[in-house]
Design a protein around this motif. Structure first.
Motif, PDB file in Angstrom:
ATOM      1  N   GLN A 127       0.841  -1.204   0.000  1.00 42.92           N
ATOM      2  CA  GLN A 127       0.000   0.000   0.000  1.00 42.92           C
ATOM      3  C   GLN A 127       0.874   1.251   0.000  1.00 42.92           C
ATOM      4  O   GLN A 127       0.434   2.325  -0.385  1.00 42.92           O
ATOM      5  CB  GLN A 127      -0.905   0.023   1.245  1.00 42.92           C
ATOM      6  N   PRO A 146      -3.311  -0.848  -3.804  1.00 40.20           N
ATOM      7  CA  PRO A 146      -4.718  -0.501  -3.557  1.00 40.20           C
ATOM      8  C   PRO A 146      -5.683  -1.166  -4.539  1.00 40.20           C
ATOM      9  O   PRO A 146      -6.726  -1.689  -4.129  1.00 40.20           O
ATOM     10  CB  PRO A 146      -4.723   1.027  -3.699  1.00 40.20           C
ATOM     11  N   VAL A 148      -6.127  -4.906  -3.641  1.00 42.42           N
ATOM     12  CA  VAL A 148      -7.019  -5.160  -2.506  1.00 42.42           C
ATOM     13  C   VAL A 148      -8.470  -4.912  -2.909  1.00 42.42           C
ATOM     14  O   VAL A 148      -9.371  -5.643  -2.499  1.00 42.42           O
ATOM     15  CB  VAL A 148      -6.647  -4.262  -1.309  1.00 42.42           C
ATOM     16  N   GLN A 187     -11.423  -7.541  -2.352  1.00 47.61           N
ATOM     17  CA  GLN A 187     -12.605  -7.248  -1.528  1.00 47.61           C
ATOM     18  C   GLN A 187     -13.900  -7.436  -2.322  1.00 47.61           C
ATOM     19  O   GLN A 187     -14.855  -8.031  -1.838  1.00 47.61           O
ATOM     20  CB  GLN A 187     -12.531  -5.815  -0.990  1.00 47.61           C
ATOM     21  N   ASN A 221      -6.630  -7.368   5.522  1.00 43.06           N
ATOM     22  CA  ASN A 221      -5.676  -6.739   4.611  1.00 43.06           C
ATOM     23  C   ASN A 221      -4.512  -6.118   5.371  1.00 43.06           C
ATOM     24  O   ASN A 221      -4.723  -5.376   6.317  1.00 43.06           O
ATOM     25  CB  ASN A 221      -6.385  -5.665   3.787  1.00 43.06           C
ATOM     26  N   GLU A 222      -3.293  -6.448   4.950  1.00 41.01           N
ATOM     27  CA  GLU A 222      -2.115  -5.837   5.567  1.00 41.01           C
ATOM     28  C   GLU A 222      -1.249  -5.182   4.497  1.00 41.01           C
ATOM     29  O   GLU A 222      -1.255  -5.583   3.337  1.00 41.01           O
ATOM     30  CB  GLU A 222      -1.301  -6.880   6.332  1.00 41.01           C
ATOM     31  N   ASP A 223      -0.483  -4.197   4.941  1.00 38.05           N
ATOM     32  CA  ASP A 223       0.420  -3.442   4.079  1.00 38.05           C
ATOM     33  C   ASP A 223       1.838  -3.989   4.265  1.00 38.05           C
ATOM     34  O   ASP A 223       2.318  -4.048   5.388  1.00 38.05           O
ATOM     35  CB  ASP A 223       0.352  -1.970   4.501  1.00 38.05           C
ATOM     36  N   ALA A 230       4.062  -8.084   9.162  1.00 33.32           N
ATOM     37  CA  ALA A 230       2.652  -8.122   8.775  1.00 33.32           C
ATOM     38  C   ALA A 230       2.195  -9.562   8.563  1.00 33.32           C
ATOM     39  O   ALA A 230       1.102  -9.948   8.977  1.00 33.32           O
ATOM     40  CB  ALA A 230       2.453  -7.306   7.501  1.00 33.32           C
ATOM     41  N   LYS A 289       1.520 -11.279  11.770  1.00 33.60           N
ATOM     42  CA  LYS A 289       0.218 -10.894  12.319  1.00 33.60           C
ATOM     43  C   LYS A 289      -0.884 -11.674  11.619  1.00 33.60           C
ATOM     44  O   LYS A 289      -1.779 -12.226  12.266  1.00 33.60           O
ATOM     45  CB  LYS A 289       0.004  -9.392  12.165  1.00 33.60           C
TER      46      LYS A 289
END
Lengths: 396, 302
Positions: free
Chosen positions: A39, A48, A51, A55, A76-78, A89, A92
């Motif tokens: 991102q 962007p 994603v 989505q 969603n992770e960057d 990320a 996580k």
């Protein structure tokens, strides 16, 4: 026989109840998938859109009843286009969000850094990175790559250059993980086709002048130059070639020859620049869907993310389980040549639910993978800069 | 979740080691060092190359990494002996970029931008990921504990007093008969060694390093950690490192809290929050969370 409930069995039942219900939740709760896209940082222009497609597709699958009655939940992770941030990320996503697949890693360094976490934790990794070294990692089948690798791309470049009559080719390459592999393969293919690679300069893309590199290239008087560059350095190189009066052929990657490049250097300097890119399947309904989601012509990465999400959904639908291991075992089975051809996950899931085989072909083309996880083949498009616009030369 | 927290504790430990090293060089001796990611990289590459290419055992590779970083620290300190302030900052920043460029271009040695993967660590693949992370967390924080003890002792010793004198005014220190250059070299050697140790631990925990892992952003984070925690204090350095990792990682969970934001907006918001918190902290506590107490010696008046 009558069934009597003694106090003891009631007690046991009561104790077991939480475990039973937890098990039931695990099978009927949402399926969690993670996206790990850039991102911010160098990949920021692409993340962007990637994603957004993911989505929209997940919303569509959920609206149609989800996968085997379960909703998909997207986290969603960057990755900040940085391996260090990418690893944190990914940790996580894996340890906190408990995703069963990570989708969309873009930079090769990020993918390579995240890959060991994926296979150690039995999480599938779907990537759009191009470096050949990625699928050579000992990943036990946990990596699926929809981006054609350097080998496949370079083979295409070599054949194309030979086909347009270039007898001698010089390469100018930004320092990337694929610069050397790329040149070697092109040289090999050229040699097989009666042409010759006459030299290669690898340069640091952050420099602001490439005069010595360009001089070195032009000294060999090549019929064609292969510019393995990014947009900012390509702009500088094109200007220097223009100034030097070079009138041979110029070929570069599609991600470098974008609208920004034309804006920066102008029509005259860019004139005749041929660019090539792994092409999405432009005629596919899946491609039309991605285009509708984004409201503009999608880049290859967004198309590939469409396919990642679809592949995961279909694999889970086929396996009937949503673990990384289940996706790992069935993902190759949803591009079954014997099955019915589908271009959308929702259609495919219906067929799978009816016990039929499916042959998924996505926005980027057929989704068949080698045992190493590389895509088997794909189409390439060639464009040429013509009076300040890109004109499609053809698909190969 | 535990697994993730343990991994973050490992990263925080690596930052703490670097902050402690920086505390010696910048906090005590007053030499601005913006090249610390270079020493971090040297430690990481040295240990990774020794274990991957030469199969050297970890217990030898780690000290070797510390020594290599230390030696580079002495080299940098010698080259920059006559520089101060902004000039020193620029040269050290340049040093770390040189290290990164060497790592991307000397492909025969470092594998270039492909990076080095499959760096071994005790128990990887044998222990469960949870136990592995727990074990590594203990190793890293033991190292932090040792380093903190070392820096605290040095800081309280006459050695630390001379470094502070050099920080305040190196001319006065040399007039008082202190060999300023020798002290600067020693501070750089020990500080860079700690950064190298952080790099070695990081490489073996991550299993993969590439030149992109050693961007100047790491330097900025560690300098922030030290200034936010309290320049010149050991507890401040450690606390600051924990704070920086907590901030950068904690903001990841914003996405779940604030609905209706696109991921790209969350990414931007994250960066904004990290910036704002640090600005506020340094505005209202310019000396950091644990500021350095001025050390005064009361003269006995007879």
């Amino acid at each position: 026989m009558t069934l009597r409930t003694s106090r003891r069995t009631a007690l046991l039942g009561g104790l077991a109840a939480p475990f039973v219900s937890r098990l039931a939740v695990a099978q009927s709760g949402p399926i969690r998938l993670g996206t790990l896209t850039p991102q911010t940082g160098a990949g920021g222009p692409y993340g962007p859109a990637m994603v957004k497609v993911a989505q929209a597709l997940v919303a569509e699958i959920n609206a149609a009843g989800g996968v085997a009655g379960r909703r998909i939940e997207l986290v969603n992770e960057d990755d900040e286009t940085n391996p260090d941030a990418g690893v944190r990320a990914a940790r996580k996503l894996i340890d906190v969000d408990k995703v069963s697949a990570i989708i969309g890693t873009w930079a090769s360094a990020v993918t390579t850094a995240v890959a060991p976490l994926a296979w150690e934790n039995k999480v599938m990794l779907f990537t759009v990175s191009g470096a050949d070294s990625i699928t050579r990692l000992p990943h036990q089948g946990y990596i699926i790559r929809t981006q054609p690798n350097t080998y496949l791309q370079s083979t295409t470049v070599g054949k194309y250059l030979a086909s347009i009559g270039a007898k001698t080719v010089f390469a100018l390459s930004a320092q990337t993980p694929f610069a050397v592999d790329s040149y070697n393969r092109i040289a090999e293919v050229l040699a097989q086709n009666g042409a010759k690679a006459v030299g290669d300069v690898i340069y640091d893309a952050s420099k602001t002048s490439f005069r010595s590199e360009v001089d070195q290239a032009l000294k060999t008087k090549p019929d064609a130059l292969f510019l393995n560059s990014y947009t900012p350095d390509l702009a500088v190189i094109l200007r220097e070639l223009f100034r030097a009066g070079y009138d041979g052929k110029k070929l570069t990657y599609g991600y470098a020859a974008n609208a920004k490049l034309l804006e920066t250097v102008g029509a005259d300097v860019a004139e005749g620049l041929i660019s090539f890119a792994p092409s999405p399947d432009l005629g596919s309904p899946a491609y039309a869907k991605v285009k509708a989601i984004l409201g503009s012509d999608p880049d290859p990465y967004s198309c590939q993310v469409h396919d990642h999400i679809s592949l995961v959904a279909l694999a889970i639908g086929k396996a009937g389980a949503a673990t990384g291991l289940a996706i790992h075992d069935t993902v190759r089975g949803v591009g079954d040549a014997a099955g019915t051809k589908v271009t959308s996950a929702v259609d495919g899931l219906k067929l799978l639910a009816a016990g039929q085989k499916v042959n998924f072909e996505g926005a980027s083309g057929p989704c068949k993978f080698t045992s190493a996880g590389d895509i088997e083949g794909c189409r390439f498009r060639f464009d040429v800069a013509d009076k300040g616009k890109y004109r499609l030369l053809g698909l190969i | 979740m535990e697994n993730y927290l343990l991994a973050m504790a490992v990263f925080a430990g690596c930052y703490a080691l670097m902050a402690l090293g920086l505390n010696l060089i910048f906090g005590l001796a007053g030499m601005i060092n913006l090249g610390l990611v270079g020493f971090f990289a040297i430690g990481a590459y040295c240990s990774a190359l020794l274990t991957v290419k030469l199969q050297v055992p970890l217990l030898l590779a780690w000290p070797a990494a510390i020594l290599a970083a230390s030696a580079c620290g002495v080299g940098v300190a010698l080259v920059t002996a006559r520089l101060r302030g902004d000039y020193l900052a620029i040269v050290t920043l340049g040093f770390s970029e040189v290290i990164r460029l060497v790592a991307s271009n000397e492909i025969w040695l470092t594998n270039g931008t492909d990076g080095i993967s499959a760096i071994p660590a005790p128990g990887r693949g044998v222990l469960t990921p949870l136990l592995f992370n727990l074990q590594f967390m203990v190793i890293v924080w033991l190292a932090v504990g040792l380093a903190a003890l070392l820096v605290a002792r040095l800081s309280a010793a006459p050695f630390g007093r001379v470094l502070r004198a050099i920080r305040e005014d190196d001319v006065i220190a040399s007039v008082a008969g202190k060999p300023v250059l020798v002290f600067k070299l020693q501070a750089f050697a020990i500080g860079a060694g700690l950064m190298g140790a952080a790099g070695a631990l990081y490489a073996h925990f991550n299993a993969y390093i590439a030149p992109d892992s050693f961007q100047p952003l790491v330097t900025i984070y560690v300098v922030l950690a030290l200034t936010a925690g309290g320049t010149g204090t050991v507890r401040g350095a450690v606390l600051g490192a924990i704070l920086v990792v907590a901030l950068t990682e904690g903001t990841r969970f914003l996405g779940g809290v604030i609905p209706g934001l696109a991921p790209v907006q969350i990414a931007a918001l994250r960066e904004a929050i990290i910036g704002i918190v640090l600005i506020l902290l340094l505005t209202y506590r310019p000396g950091g969370i644990i500021p350095e107490r001025p050390r005064t010696h009361r003269l006995e008046v007879s």
